[in-house]
Design an enzyme around this catalytic site. Structure first.
Site, PDB file in Angstrom:
ATOM      1  N   THR A   1      49.068  45.260  41.217  1.00  0.00           N
ATOM      2  CA  THR A   1      47.672  45.658  41.077  1.00  0.00           C
ATOM      3  C   THR A   1      47.158  46.004  42.460  1.00  0.00           C
ATOM      4  O   THR A   1      47.442  45.312  43.429  1.00  0.00           O
ATOM      5  CB  THR A   1      46.797  44.512  40.533  1.00  0.00           C
ATOM      6  OG1 THR A   1      46.956  43.389  41.390  1.00  0.00           O
ATOM      7  CG2 THR A   1      47.178  44.145  39.142  1.00  0.00           C
TER       8      THR A   1
ATOM      9  N   GLU B   1      47.481  44.068  34.179  1.00  0.00           N
ATOM     10  CA  GLU B   1      47.912  42.778  33.624  1.00  0.00           C
ATOM     11  C   GLU B   1      48.035  42.796  32.098  1.00  0.00           C
ATOM     12  O   GLU B   1      48.570  41.872  31.506  1.00  0.00           O
ATOM     13  CB  GLU B   1      46.896  41.680  34.006  1.00  0.00           C
ATOM     14  CG  GLU B   1      46.912  41.291  35.473  1.00  0.00           C
ATOM     15  CD  GLU B   1      46.005  42.156  36.336  1.00  0.00           C
ATOM     16  OE1 GLU B   1      45.677  43.294  35.935  1.00  0.00           O
ATOM     17  OE2 GLU B   1      45.633  41.698  37.431  1.00  0.00           O
TER      18      GLU B   1
ATOM     19  N   LYS C   1      22.897  41.272  41.101  1.00  0.00           N
ATOM     20  CA  LYS C   1      22.032  40.152  40.714  1.00  0.00           C
ATOM     21  C   LYS C   1      20.628  40.416  41.227  1.00  0.00           C
ATOM     22  O   LYS C   1      20.418  40.485  42.428  1.00  0.00           O
ATOM     23  CB  LYS C   1      22.566  38.840  41.298  1.00  0.00           C
ATOM     24  CG  LYS C   1      23.879  38.440  40.687  1.00  0.00           C
ATOM     25  CD  LYS C   1      24.603  37.435  41.559  1.00  0.00           C
ATOM     26  CE  LYS C   1      26.100  37.633  41.417  1.00  0.00           C
ATOM     27  NZ  LYS C   1      26.703  38.452  42.468  1.00  0.00           N
TER      28      LYS C   1
ATOM     29  N   TRP D   1      21.168  39.775  35.673  1.00  0.00           N
ATOM     30  CA  TRP D   1      22.214  40.722  36.040  1.00  0.00           C
ATOM     31  C   TRP D   1      21.839  42.131  35.627  1.00  0.00           C
ATOM     32  O   TRP D   1      21.292  42.348  34.553  1.00  0.00           O
ATOM     33  CB  TRP D   1      23.530  40.358  35.321  1.00  0.00           C
ATOM     34  CG  TRP D   1      24.222  39.180  35.919  1.00  0.00           C
ATOM     35  CD1 TRP D   1      23.767  38.403  36.931  1.00  0.00           C
ATOM     36  CD2 TRP D   1      25.494  38.654  35.526  1.00  0.00           C
ATOM     37  NE1 TRP D   1      24.674  37.404  37.202  1.00  0.00           N
ATOM     38  CE2 TRP D   1      25.748  37.539  36.351  1.00  0.00           C
ATOM     39  CE3 TRP D   1      26.437  39.010  34.574  1.00  0.00           C
ATOM     40  CZ2 TRP D   1      26.902  36.771  36.251  1.00  0.00           C
ATOM     41  CZ3 TRP D   1      27.587  38.260  34.473  1.00  0.00           C
ATOM     42  CH2 TRP D   1      27.828  37.151  35.309  1.00  0.00           C
TER      43      TRP D   1
HETATM   44  P1  AMP Z   1      43.829  48.509  36.770  1.00  0.00           P
HETATM   45  O1  AMP Z   1      44.561  47.244  36.647  1.00  0.00           O
HETATM   46  O2  AMP Z   1      43.936  49.120  38.131  1.00  0.00           O
HETATM   47  O3  AMP Z   1      44.192  49.487  35.702  1.00  0.00           O
HETATM   48  O4  AMP Z   1      42.275  48.206  36.602  1.00  0.00           O
HETATM   49  C1  AMP Z   1      41.780  47.537  35.493  1.00  0.00           C
HETATM   50  C2  AMP Z   1      40.282  47.514  35.533  1.00  0.00           C
HETATM   51  O5  AMP Z   1      39.745  48.816  35.293  1.00  0.00           O
HETATM   52  C3  AMP Z   1      39.667  46.678  34.452  1.00  0.00           C
HETATM   53  O6  AMP Z   1      39.692  45.300  34.768  1.00  0.00           O
HETATM   54  C4  AMP Z   1      38.253  47.235  34.388  1.00  0.00           C
HETATM   55  O7  AMP Z   1      37.438  46.717  35.407  1.00  0.00           O
HETATM   56  C5  AMP Z   1      38.477  48.706  34.657  1.00  0.00           C
HETATM   57  N1  AMP Z   1      38.481  49.424  33.378  1.00  0.00           N
HETATM   58  C6  AMP Z   1      39.531  49.834  32.658  1.00  0.00           C
HETATM   59  N2  AMP Z   1      39.132  50.475  31.541  1.00  0.00           N
HETATM   60  C7  AMP Z   1      37.786  50.466  31.538  1.00  0.00           C
HETATM   61  C8  AMP Z   1      36.761  50.940  30.643  1.00  0.00           C
HETATM   62  N3  AMP Z   1      37.053  51.622  29.529  1.00  0.00           N
HETATM   63  N4  AMP Z   1      35.474  50.689  30.981  1.00  0.00           N
HETATM   64  C9  AMP Z   1      35.146  50.049  32.113  1.00  0.00           C
HETATM   65  N5  AMP Z   1      36.057  49.577  32.991  1.00  0.00           N
HETATM   66  C10 AMP Z   1      37.355  49.784  32.716  1.00  0.00           C
END
Ligand code: AMP
Length: 543
Positions: free
Chosen positions: A185, A331, A441, A446
């Site tokens: 990640t 993850e 905040k 929020w």
């Molecule tokens: P990654 O592991 O780099 O793919 O990032 C995952 C993160 O992307 C998630 O924990 C979210 O914060 C964000 N994310 C993925 N899909 C969405 C979505 N449809 N709407 C808002 N945030 C998203």
């Protein structure tokens, strides 16, 4: 009493064999650095993946060894996926957009023995070669004619490496929970963390991906994954497409280019495409400028960041393309939810349907969801209550590679804490309000930066927007709207703030607006809030 069904292991090699047998003649089209339109078939791909598996054995690769890739989406990278994992090794996909220090960290942490690289990333590797001494060799994914001059030692040419190998290979059988792939990640704080997928999780996830309410992928589809093969296994599309027998179109190094994408979508009759919102922004802008229409595309799976309502609307109204939003994480393999319309909602107004499409989506069988309060008690699914989102299921990570539980991301009762804050409505549609660390905040309450961003994206003069919290003496934080103007458009900050009136709660309306030429993006195309906060750390709010 146990049932009496066969316990054949769910292995990635089984998808390869299935694809070769049933869809051997189905086409895979790639744009590569050395060929603008390479064409071959699933049969060819698997034959060459077997040659690669033989070559890896020849190099001395042992079960579980990490073999890395540093490459864009093309056919050689795809062969590496199947050749490496199918033979029982771990395919570690590296994101070339990471900082050099992060690359060094993950290559050493993963203990990669070989790195398969595109020609264009050779200089990147040269720059860090002395800091990754355990890498035994570099395989440049090209032919002899295109091999670069390089100072790297122990360099091999991919085509020469596999040329004399047999295309017969008996895929080994092993436990389905054997590790198959590794993806780090791109953490914004601390060291990157490795998510270690296994064969079972990958296959179960692929079954879910092809389902009608997820990607709805069949052998009649033509699939263009714009999401990189190094970003959560391209959201599982290489496995799902092989399982379904869909034609695959791989866009190579120019994935973010609106013109290239538009041409590929049209000329290859693409029906389904996948990518993050920024990619579609470029495509839609290109279409708007040139008057091009996406006639053949039927649906897009968009995720990785919140999808603006206006983007869903534009796809629907101008191109007759259905947007399916998805939420997921490295993850979670990544699919967690997808936003297709449920039975019973068909008669809602177009506007209400759009509201559902603008949510992240509803649960996919295999990934359970819950939202919790500060004490960890479950919150109601009323579309109002929001709290940390937790998930569990057979394709959700149970730990990070070599961290032995120290990441603190899992609850005592076995759920993974996503770091996202969400609501879930009575129909089961989940909406992300923020990353925990991006929440603003204000006055003890929020404010959702995502909702503020999505709202302003509907303004015609806005190309891209991000909202961050700025420290405020009275309210703790107040939102600052940072905007990139659409080409040829002019607008004032006050006009943008007026646009919020009636669309969000009054006290949510940002205090100030700043215009920038571009927003910083992460390695996977999301707005890099941490960098934006750094840029505006001394910002003085006007009120
Ligand atoms: P990654 O592991 O780099 O793919 O990032 C995952 C993160 O992307 C998630 O924990 C979210 O914060 C964000 N994310 C993925 N899909 C969405 C979505 N449809 N709407 C808002 N945030 C998203």
């Amino acid at each position: 009493m146990f049932g009496l069904m066969m316990n054949t292991p769910l292995l990635i090699s089984a998808i390869a064999e299935h694809a070769a047998r049933y869809h051997g003649g189905r086409e895979i089209v790639s744009v590569t650095a050395d060929n603008p339109r390479h064409r071959y078939t699933y049969g060819d791909c698997i034959g060459r993946a077997k040659k690669l598996a033989n070559a890896l054995n020849g190099l001395g690769a042992k079960r579980g060894d990490r073999v890395a890739t540093l490459a864009w989406n093309d056919y050689r990278h795809l062969e590496a996926y199947y050749g490496i994992s199918g033979a029982g090794h771990v395919c570690h996909t590296i994101n070339p957009r990471l900082f050099p220090e992060q690359l060094v960290f993950i290559i050493n942490h993963a203990e990669d023995r070989w790195i398969f690289t595109d020609v264009m990333f050779v200089p990147l590797l040269e720059a860090i070669a002395d800091k990754i001494p355990n890498v035994e060799g570099f395989v440049v994914m090209t032919d002899e004619a295109h091999m670069p001059e390089t100072q790297l030692s122990n360099v091999m040419c991919y085509e020469s490496l596999i040329a004399d190998e047999s295309d017969e290979f008996d895929w080994p059988e092993f436990d389905e929970q054997t590790a198959s792939a590794l993806c780090y990640t791109s953490g914004t704080t601390g060291d990157p963390k490795g998510v270690l997928y296994d064969h079972r999780s990958t296959l179960l996830h692929a079954y879910a991906a092809v389902a009608p309410d997820v990607m709805s992928m069949s052998s009649r589809d033509v699939v263009l994954p714009v999401v990189p093969l190094f970003h959560v296994n391209s959201w599982g599309s290489p496995y799902a497409a092989f399982m379904a027998g869909a034609k695959l179109v791989l866009p190579g190094p120019k994935m973010g280019d609106g013109e290239v994408l538009c041409e590929l979508l049209d000329s290859e009759d693409v029906t389904l495409s996948l990518g993050v919102p920024t990619v579609w922004l470029a495509l839609l802008q290109y279409c708007e400028k040139t008057g091009k229409r996406l006639d053949k595309l039927q649906r897009t799976l968009i995720g990785g960041a919140a999808v603006p309502r206006s983007m869903i609307q534009e796809f629907r109204d101008k191109h007759d393309v259905e947007v399916r939003q998805g939420w997921g994480m490295t993850e979670t393999s990544p699919l967690g939810v997808a936003s297709t319309l449920k039975a019973g909602l068909e008669n809602r107004s177009p506007d209400e349907k759009l509201d559902f499409a603008a949510k992240a989506g509803r649960g996919i069988f295999g990934c359970e969801l819950r939202i919790v309060d500060e004490e960890g008690s479950a919150l109601p699914w009323d579309g109002e209550a929001y709290g940390p989102l937790q998930v569990r299921g057979p394709w959700v990570c149970s730990d990070y590679f070599k961290l032995d539980g120290s990441a603190g991301t899992h609850t005592d009762d076995g759920w993974f804490d996503t770091g996202d804050v969400a609501t879930i409505d009575p129909e089961g549609y989940m909406a992300i309000t923020d990353r925990t660390k991006d929440v603003i905040k204000s006055g003890g309450e929020w404010i959702s930066s995502i909702e503020l961003e999505n709202t302003i994206m509907a303004h015609p003069a806005v190309a891209e927007a991000a909202v961050i919290g700025i420290a405020h003496p009275k309210w703790t934080e107040r939102p600052l709207l940072v905007v990139v103007k659409a080409e040829g458009q002019d607008v004032t900050g006050d006009e943008l703030l007026a646009f919020y009136e009636g669309r969000v709660a009054k006290w949510w309306i940002p205090t100030d607006v700043e215009f920038v030429d571009e927003l910083p993006h992460t390695a996977t195309g999301k707005v890099k809030k941490i960098e934006l906060r750094r840029q505006f750390k001394d910002y003085q709010l006007s009120g």
